[in-house]
Design an enzyme around this catalytic site. Structure first.
Site, PDB file in Angstrom:
ATOM      1  N   HIS A 195       0.866  -1.188   0.000  1.00  0.00           N
ATOM      2  CA  HIS A 195       0.000   0.000   0.000  1.00  0.00           C
ATOM      3  C   HIS A 195       0.900   1.233   0.000  1.00  0.00           C
ATOM      4  O   HIS A 195       1.915   1.289   0.703  1.00  0.00           O
ATOM      5  CB  HIS A 195      -0.996  -0.029   1.151  1.00  0.00           C
ATOM      6  CG  HIS A 195      -0.472   0.382   2.489  1.00  0.00           C
ATOM      7  ND1 HIS A 195      -0.266   1.696   2.848  1.00  0.00           N
ATOM      8  CD2 HIS A 195      -0.150  -0.349   3.582  1.00  0.00           C
ATOM      9  CE1 HIS A 195       0.170   1.760   4.090  1.00  0.00           C
ATOM     10  NE2 HIS A 195       0.251   0.529   4.560  1.00  0.00           N
TER      11      HIS A 195
ATOM     12  N   ASP B 159      -0.342   4.540   0.238  1.00  0.00           N
ATOM     13  CA  ASP B 159      -0.847   5.691   0.974  1.00  0.00           C
ATOM     14  C   ASP B 159      -0.213   5.704   2.363  1.00  0.00           C
ATOM     15  O   ASP B 159       0.256   4.669   2.865  1.00  0.00           O
ATOM     16  CB  ASP B 159      -2.368   5.659   1.064  1.00  0.00           C
ATOM     17  CG  ASP B 159      -2.896   4.428   1.795  1.00  0.00           C
ATOM     18  OD1 ASP B 159      -2.344   3.318   1.575  1.00  0.00           O
ATOM     19  OD2 ASP B 159      -3.861   4.553   2.570  1.00  0.00           O
TER      20      ASP B 159
ATOM     21  N   GLU C 215      -5.383   2.052   1.884  1.00  0.00           N
ATOM     22  CA  GLU C 215      -5.264   1.022   2.919  1.00  0.00           C
ATOM     23  C   GLU C 215      -5.348   1.618   4.308  1.00  0.00           C
ATOM     24  O   GLU C 215      -5.948   1.020   5.210  1.00  0.00           O
ATOM     25  CB  GLU C 215      -3.942   0.258   2.747  1.00  0.00           C
ATOM     26  CG  GLU C 215      -3.810  -0.977   3.638  1.00  0.00           C
ATOM     27  CD  GLU C 215      -3.218  -0.712   5.018  1.00  0.00           C
ATOM     28  OE1 GLU C 215      -3.218  -1.636   5.845  1.00  0.00           O
ATOM     29  OE2 GLU C 215      -2.756   0.433   5.274  1.00  0.00           O
ATOM     30  N   GLU C 216      -4.746   2.780   4.503  1.00  0.00           N
ATOM     31  CA  GLU C 216      -4.769   3.378   5.837  1.00  0.00           C
ATOM     32  C   GLU C 216      -6.185   3.756   6.250  1.00  0.00           C
ATOM     33  O   GLU C 216      -6.518   3.757   7.441  1.00  0.00           O
ATOM     34  CB  GLU C 216      -3.856   4.613   5.888  1.00  0.00           C
ATOM     35  CG  GLU C 216      -2.371   4.317   5.690  1.00  0.00           C
ATOM     36  CD  GLU C 216      -1.751   3.549   6.845  1.00  0.00           C
ATOM     37  OE1 GLU C 216      -2.483   3.173   7.785  1.00  0.00           O
ATOM     38  OE2 GLU C 216      -0.537   3.315   6.809  1.00  0.00           O
TER      39      GLU C 216
END
Length: 463
Positions: free
Chosen positions: A77, A79, A145-146
């Site tokens: 990911h 981000d 994802e975060e």
């Protein structure tokens, strides 16, 4: 396979991986704002001769190497969380710095360092002819994802794959490049985001007895939520703590898996209220609960646990307990609405894809975790272990049963922390291992079910 040649190739790309990671760090890329870093990654893939580099509709950047129908994917990911209080940083979190050992800046460990190693690991595969016949390598820079772990892979499986004639069954396994402190990780706890809403009645603050203060009601509930996390599970304890799932008395079918993953937790992460003014009684109050779920816990059991707290039952219909939904638009404007539920999963240690990483590690580095001197205090643990936090594996394996395993540069303890660093040698080690894994994967050892534990889905018909 010439493992010394693989290690030499990875070492030869150390400066390139360092430069690439610093380029990514310089571009702020919080969830839903990843366009710049995605374009940077796509350009790097094209420069390195990937067979194809593209964006899907959500904005995930996907690079391909090889010609076969079977897919080995490597996921990172790209981000990051924000920087928080800038006064907690000793250097610019985006410009950062590097020395001989580390790279400083937001996203170094969580999780753009993994992207650097994945892209160059695929490059080494191409350089050295390490992609097996019949296979292709899929390198994913996943978004959001975060905000909502796994949603990016929900989009890939349910939107991108069908649009491109790909079946999820073509994916043999996925390597997650989330930081693993030098270990190979085969699972982690799940999680869910719970909301509690309390109703009250406002009145003038000069005569509070005329109203019904929602904040006071919530104060009682907050203490019970805290007790749920902190209490023991003794027979005499009214609110038995989440530690009970490690006890065969309360979790007879899955207590051993729960002991491997660690106990579940809950904490109040946000609080909100409404009131007509600062001189009035509050007429509503709400909290968010971050709930980490171990083996044996289900989405509905976690909701029922909150509904059955003494304070929640005391206030009856004035309290509503629910699960959050997620529907923020991606950087492309695409919306993939899903529930804020992220299933627990564990792979069997002897699963073919887990053993492929173990075999690669043994051949390249030996049987124990390795790392720079500055990181070894984090790494005196078994080579094959589990994450503390959550990853895209909640969708990859948790929702879809696609085999997933983790090995990534950096440290879990650096995630979301100020003054985040990652180690240059980790980038090299991970790129070498990624390059070696496809040729060591023994498809003939694959079994129908590689899963040791996998939590169920909800009844919300969410794909």
């Amino acid at each position: 396979m010439d493992f010394e040649k693989i290690k030499a190739a990875a070492e030869g790309y150390k400066a390139d991986m360092t430069r690439f990671l610093r380029d990514m760090i310089r571009i702020p890329s919080e969830s839903c704002e990843e366009k710049g870093v995605c374009e940077c990654i796509k350009a790097e893939m094209e420069k390195l001769g990937f067979d194809k580099a593209e964006f899907d509709g959500l904005g995930n950047v996907i690079g391909w190497m090889g010609e076969g129908d079977k897919i080995i994917a490597i996921d990172s990911h790209i981000d990051t969380v924000g920087i928080g209080n800038i006064n907690n940083w000793t250097h610019d979190p985006y410009e950062g710095y590097e020395d001989d050992e580390v790279i400083y800046g937001r996203g170094g460990s969580d999780q753009e360092g993994g992207m650097a190693s994945a892209v160059y690991g695929a490059k080494i595969m191409k350089d050295l002819g390490l992609i097996p016949a019949g296979y292709k390598i899929m390198v994913v820079g996943s978004v959001q994802e975060e905000d909502c772990d796994g949603m990016c892979w929900q989009y890939i499986v349910n939107k991108f794959f069908p649009a491109n004639g790909i079946k999820k069954e073509q994916v043999e396994f996925v390597i997650s490049t989330e930081p693993t402190d030098g270990g190979i990780y085969r699972g982690h706890r799940g999680r869910m985001e719970i909301r509690v809403d309390v109703k009250g009645v406002s009145c003038h603050g000069s005569a509070p007895e005329r109203g019904d203060n929602a904040i006071y009601k919530m104060a009682d509930i907050l203490q019970d939520v805290r007790a749920l996390n902190e209490n023991d599970d003794a027979d005499s304890t009214e609110i038995k703590g989440l530690v009970k799932m490690l006890n065969p008395k309360y979790n007879p079918d899955h207590y051993e898996d729960a002991r491997f993953l660690g106990r579940g937790t809950c904490t109040t992460s946000q609080i909100f209220y409404t009131s007509p003014s600062r001189c009035a009684v509050a007429d509503s109050c709400s909290i968010s609960i971050d709930r980490r779920m171990t083996a044996g816990e289900t989405w509905d059991s976690c909701l029922e646990e909150i509904r059955n707290l003494p304070s929640v039952k005391k206030y009856g219909d004035d309290v509503k307990v629910s699960m959050y939904m997620y529907d923020r638009p991606s950087w492309t404007g695409e919306v993939y609405e899903t529930e804020a539920y992220f299933p627990t999963w564990i792979n069997k240690e002897n699963a073919a894809h887990v053993q492929a990483l173990a075999d690669a590690h043994h051949a390249l580095f030996g049987e124990e975790r390795i790392g720079p001197d500055g990181a070894m205090h984090l790494r005196h643990r078994p080579l094959i272990d589990k994450w503390t936090f959550s990853t895209n594996g909640v969708a990859i394996q948790g929702r879809y049963g696609i085999p997933c395993v983790g090995f990534g540069p950096g440290a879990e303890s650096q995630a979301h922390a100020p003054n985040e660093i990652t180690w240059k040698q980790d980038l090299v080690s991970c790129a070498a291992l990624y390059a070696a894994v496809p040729g060591l994967y023994k498809e003939e050892n694959k079994t129908a079910d590689v899963t040791q534990f996998r939590a169920g889905k909800t009844n919300n018909n969410i794909q």
